[in-house]
Design an enzyme around this catalytic site. Structure first.
Site, short mmCIF file in Angstrom:
data_model
loop_
_atom_site.label_atom_id
_atom_site.label_comp_id
_atom_site.label_asym_id
_atom_site.label_seq_id
_atom_site.Cartn_x
_atom_site.Cartn_y
_atom_site.Cartn_z
N GLU A 284 0.82 -1.21 0.00
CA GLU A 284 0.00 0.00 0.00
C GLU A 284 0.86 1.26 0.00
O GLU A 284 0.42 2.33 -0.41
CB GLU A 284 -0.92 0.00 1.24
CG GLU A 284 -2.33 0.46 0.91
CD GLU A 284 -3.34 0.13 2.00
OE1 GLU A 284 -4.19 -0.73 1.77
OE2 GLU A 284 -3.28 0.75 3.08
N HIS A 305 6.22 -26.54 -1.99
CA HIS A 305 5.47 -27.59 -2.68
C HIS A 305 4.28 -27.02 -3.44
O HIS A 305 3.38 -27.77 -3.83
CB HIS A 305 5.03 -28.67 -1.68
CG HIS A 305 6.21 -29.35 -1.04
ND1 HIS A 305 6.67 -30.58 -1.45
CD2 HIS A 305 7.05 -28.94 -0.07
CE1 HIS A 305 7.74 -30.90 -0.73
NE2 HIS A 305 7.99 -29.92 0.12
N LYS A 419 -13.74 1.54 -3.87
CA LYS A 419 -14.84 2.01 -2.99
C LYS A 419 -15.83 2.84 -3.80
O LYS A 419 -17.04 2.67 -3.68
CB LYS A 419 -14.28 2.86 -1.84
CG LYS A 419 -13.43 2.08 -0.86
CD LYS A 419 -13.03 2.98 0.31
CE LYS A 419 -11.95 2.36 1.15
NZ LYS A 419 -11.35 3.29 2.08
#
Ligand code: PA5
Length: 431
Positions: A284, A305, A419
């Site tokens: 961020e 793995h 948003k």
């Protein structure tokens, strides 16, 4: 406290580029300290180190102790920087089975109806002895308006009021800004206990404020040792910034050389959430104007793995940062087996930590040989002090690195876009 090893990254870099990066990082570090870089009004997380608030640490510890003596479940309701720091520390220190007591559970970090229904059902379900569970909720939102958190808190508040009536007031603790935001209106109306996240500290830099400290203390960990671990790191860096500058410069020079992904990896599974906190801090802070290393968290050897093939032999665009622990919290010796059907007797009597360390060294070597620059950061052991030290180290490293990029480490304008689109679809006023 933190040891850095860049030997396995060095051969991927030109000396001149690294030297340039050193010069730039030194300048950026001065900008953070002198508040002369971008977003100086959000550097309160550095000021915290200069004048520790012991009274606040004591107050939080006392409240946490009172909650611990009564609670079965403590719900941390927040998203992003409002919960990842606490989760990082708690998961690093808590036993795997059954985990901390009181149980720390999380909410408000997504919008899964199934999760919320199951959470409420779980809180409502009596304990094994038939008594009702004692539940406390800590809602954490700097803005006080984040949808995921507000939505979960509305449901939890409703449940708390129905379950406890007036007593809910004592069981709900809010952490938010000094003023503004919907959460402050709720606090004023219902009279909940409030902790303040100062305006000059952003969410992802807030773990050493009440945002992280209350949940960590309720989980039973020593927030004073955590906080002062960070203070010691701050003082160490002020005295000798070499490790920090070398780490940031290497990472920056590698980015400039064309690497796109930073795999944050540890062979200690309890550090996976710490990687999650770093991922948010770095992602961020640096993902701006089409710049930045994509931080990816791998928990080894599990992920060897699943993603090991990609790291070893996929697109050559990644660097790897190992978080290494010298002394494990616990160790065990592999027993001998007379039958030896599994062929493991060559390891009999060896410590599992030692075997894990050989896996780390082997992986680091193999990834380096496969074309991945590897950086290692080592702490002596996983405890509050070391975690505090890593928290401050990575906060400062992130700020310095993002200044190197020419960006503001402390805003997150890109987060607003989803948003806006969501609010429009939801029909929110003025969206
Ligand atoms: O680091 C940040 O600022 C963000 O990740 C915020 O912590 C997150 O978006 C939650 O915001 P708020 O605490 O305002 O609910």
């Amino acid at each position: 406290m933190i040891k850095l090893d860049i030997t396995s990254a060095r051969s991927f870099l030109e000396e001149a580029d690294l030297n340039k990066a050193f010069q730039l990082s030194n300048e950026s570090l001065v900008h953070v300290h002198n508040k002369t870089g971008k977003g100086p009004e959000w550097t309160g997380w550095v000021d915290l180190m200069k004048s520790p608030n012991d009274a606040l640490l004591n107050e939080i510890s006392e409240l946490a102790q009172a909650i611990r003596s009564d609670a079965d479940v403590f719900v941390v309701c927040g998203i992003g920087g409002s919960y990842l720091g606490a989760k990082a520390v708690i998961d690093a220190l808590a036993p795997f089975f059954p985990g901390s007591f009181p149980e720390i559970v999380y909410a408000g970090h997504h919008m899964s109806a199934r999760y919320l229904n199951e959470l409420v059902a779980y809180l409502s379900k009596p304990r094994n002895d038939g008594k009702s569970k004692s539940v406390y909720v800590n809602v954490i939102s700097k803005s006080g308006t984040t949808t995921e958190t507000a939505l979960a808190f509305r449901m939890l508040r409703d449940w708390m009021k129905t379950t406890y009536g007036d007593e809910a007031r004592k069981r709900i603790i809010c952490t938010t800004s000094a003023s503004g935001g919907a959460l402050n209106k709720i606090i004023d109306a219902d009279g909940y206990k409030k902790y303040v996240l100062p305006d000059n500290i952003g969410g992802r830099f807030s773990v050493l404020t009440p945002v992280g400290l209350l949940p960590i203390a309720v989980a039973g960990y020593d927030i004073r040792a955590l906080f002062y671990g960070a203070v010691s790191e701050y003082e160490r860096i002020a005295h000798d910034p070499e490790t920090l500058v070398e780490y940031v410069s290497t990472r920056y020079a590698l980015y400039k050389a064309g690497y796109k992904v930073d795999v944050i990896a540890s062979f200690e599974p309890e550090l996976r959430s710490f990687g999650g906190w770093m991922q948010q801090l770095m992602g961020e802070s640096e993902g701006k104007n089409h710049k930045g290393l994509y931080p990816a968290v791998h928990a080894y050897s599990t992920d060897l793995h699943s993603l090991g093939q990609m790291v070893q032999d996929g697109e050559r665009n990644m660097i790897e940062t190992f978080l290494v622990v010298d002394q494990p919290i616990d160790d065990a010796l592999l027993p001998a087996d007379p039958e030896n059907y599994d062929g493991l007797n060559y390891l009999a009597g060896r410590s599992i930590h030692d075997i894990n360390t050989k896996a780390l060294l082997g992986t680091s070597q193999a990834h380096h040989d496969g074309g991945v620059p590897v950086l290692s950061l080592t702490i002596p052991k996983i405890n509050e002090e070391s975690l505090g030290s890593m928290i401050f180290f990575f906060e400062l490293a992130t700020a310095v690195y993002v200044y190197n990029l020419g960006e503001n480490p402390f805003d997150q304008p890109g987060v607003e876009d989803y948003k806006k689109a969501m609010f429009k679809l939801l029909g929110k006023d003025n969206a």
